[in-house]
Every structure is written in structure tokens, then in C-alpha cells.
Design a protein around this motif. Sequence first.
Motif, PDB file in Angstrom:
ATOM      1  N   PRO A   2     -19.860  99.192 113.112  1.00 44.30           N
ATOM      2  CA  PRO A   2     -19.545  97.918 111.622  1.00 44.30           C
ATOM      3  C   PRO A   2     -20.254  98.539 110.398  1.00 44.30           C
ATOM      4  CG  PRO A   2     -20.294  97.350 113.519  1.00 44.30           C
ATOM      5  CD  PRO A   2     -20.477  98.179 113.767  1.00 44.30           C
ATOM      6  N   LYS A   3     -19.559  98.319 109.595  1.00 44.42           N
ATOM      7  CA  LYS A   3     -20.615  98.710 108.048  1.00 44.42           C
ATOM      8  C   LYS A   3     -21.945  97.300 108.057  1.00 44.42           C
ATOM      9  CE  LYS A   3     -18.424  99.578 104.496  1.00 44.42           C
ATOM     10  NZ  LYS A   3     -17.412  99.011 103.254  1.00 44.42           N
ATOM     11  N   PRO A   4     -23.114  98.469 107.495  1.00 40.75           N
ATOM     12  CA  PRO A   4     -23.669  97.600 107.544  1.00 40.75           C
ATOM     13  C   PRO A   4     -23.754  96.544 106.647  1.00 40.75           C
ATOM     14  CG  PRO A   4     -24.438 100.042 107.364  1.00 40.75           C
ATOM     15  CD  PRO A   4     -23.536  99.932 107.403  1.00 40.75           C
ATOM     16  N   SER A  36     -23.044  85.722 119.985  1.00 33.32           N
ATOM     17  CA  SER A  36     -24.015  85.834 121.209  1.00 33.32           C
ATOM     18  C   SER A  36     -25.555  85.779 120.998  1.00 33.32           C
ATOM     19  CB  SER A  36     -23.970  86.753 122.487  1.00 33.32           C
ATOM     20  OG  SER A  36     -23.999  88.165 121.454  1.00 33.32           O
ATOM     21  N   LEU A  37     -25.748  86.368 119.263  1.00 28.55           N
ATOM     22  CA  LEU A  37     -26.878  86.426 118.653  1.00 28.55           C
ATOM     23  C   LEU A  37     -27.163  85.000 117.820  1.00 28.55           C
ATOM     24  CD1 LEU A  37     -27.099  89.535 116.670  1.00 28.55           C
ATOM     25  CD2 LEU A  37     -28.084  88.914 119.169  1.00 28.55           C
ATOM     26  N   GLN A  66     -27.953  93.503 109.524  1.00 33.86           N
ATOM     27  CA  GLN A  66     -27.257  94.389 110.634  1.00 33.86           C
ATOM     28  C   GLN A  66     -27.148  95.523 110.182  1.00 33.86           C
ATOM     29  OE1 GLN A  66     -23.972  94.962 112.032  1.00 33.86           O
ATOM     30  NE2 GLN A  66     -24.259  95.852 113.049  1.00 33.86           N
ATOM     31  N   SER A  67     -27.587  96.955 111.106  1.00 30.37           N
ATOM     32  CA  SER A  67     -27.245  97.662 110.486  1.00 30.37           C
ATOM     33  C   SER A  67     -27.011  98.395 112.206  1.00 30.37           C
ATOM     34  CB  SER A  67     -28.232  98.736 109.454  1.00 30.37           C
ATOM     35  OG  SER A  67     -28.037 100.043 109.587  1.00 30.37           O
ATOM     36  N   GLY A  68     -26.441  99.181 112.393  1.00 31.28           N
ATOM     37  CA  GLY A  68     -26.002  99.628 113.415  1.00 31.28           C
ATOM     38  C   GLY A  68     -26.247  98.503 115.234  1.00 31.28           C
ATOM     39  N   PRO A  69     -26.920  99.042 116.116  1.00 33.50           N
ATOM     40  CA  PRO A  69     -26.925  98.442 116.881  1.00 33.50           C
ATOM     41  C   PRO A  69     -28.061  96.882 116.660  1.00 33.50           C
ATOM     42  CG  PRO A  69     -28.490 100.101 117.459  1.00 33.50           C
ATOM     43  CD  PRO A  69     -27.301 100.300 116.189  1.00 33.50           C
ATOM     44  N   SER A  70     -29.250  97.317 115.433  1.00 34.29           N
ATOM     45  CA  SER A  70     -29.920  96.324 115.046  1.00 34.29           C
ATOM     46  C   SER A  70     -29.313  94.892 114.467  1.00 34.29           C
ATOM     47  CB  SER A  70     -31.181  97.449 113.981  1.00 34.29           C
ATOM     48  OG  SER A  70     -32.135  96.756 113.852  1.00 34.29           O
ATOM     49  N   PHE A  71     -30.363  93.825 114.801  1.00 35.73           N
ATOM     50  CA  PHE A  71     -30.559  93.038 113.505  1.00 35.73           C
ATOM     51  C   PHE A  71     -31.372  92.256 113.210  1.00 35.73           C
ATOM     52  CE2 PHE A  71     -30.557  88.300 114.221  1.00 35.73           C
ATOM     53  CZ  PHE A  71     -29.398  87.963 112.682  1.00 35.73           C
ATOM     54  N   ARG A  72     -31.711  92.446 112.170  1.00 33.73           N
ATOM     55  CA  ARG A  72     -33.261  92.132 111.469  1.00 33.73           C
ATOM     56  C   ARG A  72     -33.322  90.541 111.033  1.00 33.73           C
ATOM     57  NH1 ARG A  72     -37.900  95.921 108.711  1.00 33.73           N
ATOM     58  NH2 ARG A  72     -37.764  96.597 111.048  1.00 33.73           N
ATOM     59  N   CYS A 121     -38.032  90.390 112.399  1.00 31.06           N
ATOM     60  CA  CYS A 121     -38.219  90.788 113.867  1.00 31.06           C
ATOM     61  C   CYS A 121     -37.405  91.373 113.486  1.00 31.06           C
ATOM     62  CB  CYS A 121     -37.946  89.111 114.685  1.00 31.06           C
ATOM     63  SG  CYS A 121     -36.982  88.404 114.525  1.00 31.06           S
ATOM     64  N   GLU A 122     -37.029  92.162 115.346  1.00 35.17           N
ATOM     65  CA  GLU A 122     -35.408  92.698 115.501  1.00 35.17           C
ATOM     66  C   GLU A 122     -34.757  91.834 116.756  1.00 35.17           C
ATOM     67  OE1 GLU A 122     -35.749  96.720 114.941  1.00 35.17           O
ATOM     68  OE2 GLU A 122     -35.754  96.308 113.044  1.00 35.17           O
ATOM     69  N   MET A 123     -33.476  92.097 117.183  1.00 34.15           N
ATOM     70  CA  MET A 123     -32.690  91.852 118.145  1.00 34.15           C
ATOM     71  C   MET A 123     -31.727  92.734 118.069  1.00 34.15           C
ATOM     72  SD  MET A 123     -32.604  87.894 118.603  1.00 34.15           S
ATOM     73  CE  MET A 123     -30.964  88.045 117.634  1.00 34.15           C
TER      74      MET A 123
END
Length: 127
Positions: A2-4, A36-37, A66-72, A121-123
Motif C-alpha cells: 500500500p501507498k504510505p 489488528s493494530l 504507515q509506510s511499508g511494514p512500519s506503523f509509527r 514508537c513503531e509497530m
Amino acid sequence: MPKPWEYTLYVPNDPRAVRIGRRTLRDILTTHDLPSLIDPAELLASELLSNAIRHTEGPAALKIRQSGPSFRLGAWDTDPTPPATTPNPSTSGHGLRIVDAYADDWGWFKVNGSGGKYVWCEMGTKT
């Protein structure tokens, strides 16, 4: 992939802003199909935004990205003082211990120009 995307919610120094931040975050994550987040992100956002409001006198902001697999998640406030990493019995806070336990990573930095700081923080989005 998905697009960031990124959202910023600016709030006044008001304890009710934490609830508004959680509701906004829930709507954003639902809209972007990341259910899920929701629960862990609401907990982390509550801690970050609560600290920003409780320990400063100015406005605050909740940033969601959200960017790629990273959620901040991050909270900006007007005080450049580093966040306390050990609980203070007089304020009964354990916020950053919770962030440390639930997030994959976290940190902070001073924000040039505003005299404030940004605690993040990141998940991972694959939970």
C-alpha cells in the motif's frame, strides 16, 4: 504494497484530547484496513498523548504514519525536556515502560524551531 500515508491531529492541552486521539486513531486504522493494530495502537497513543498533555502547558499533536511494514505513532509537545524513562511516584506514570513493552521500537528527539520534542514508537503492520 500500500501507498504510505500520514495524519496529524493537533489538540489543545486538555485531558479530553486523549480520548479524541484514540477515536481518531481507531477511525484511521479501520479506514486503512489495519484492525489488528487498533488495540495496541490505542494503548500506545494514549500513553504518548497523555504524557504530552500532562507534562506540558502548551498544545500537542498526535502523528500517525504507515509506510511499508512500519506503523509509527508519535506525540509532539512544546517542552524540549527529555521524556522520563523511570516512573515518578508523584505522578504515578508508567507510560514509557508500557510503550517500551508493547512497541517494537521507540525514541524521541527535540524539534527545532518549536522548542518542543517528539516522542515516537513503531509497530509492524504484520501482526
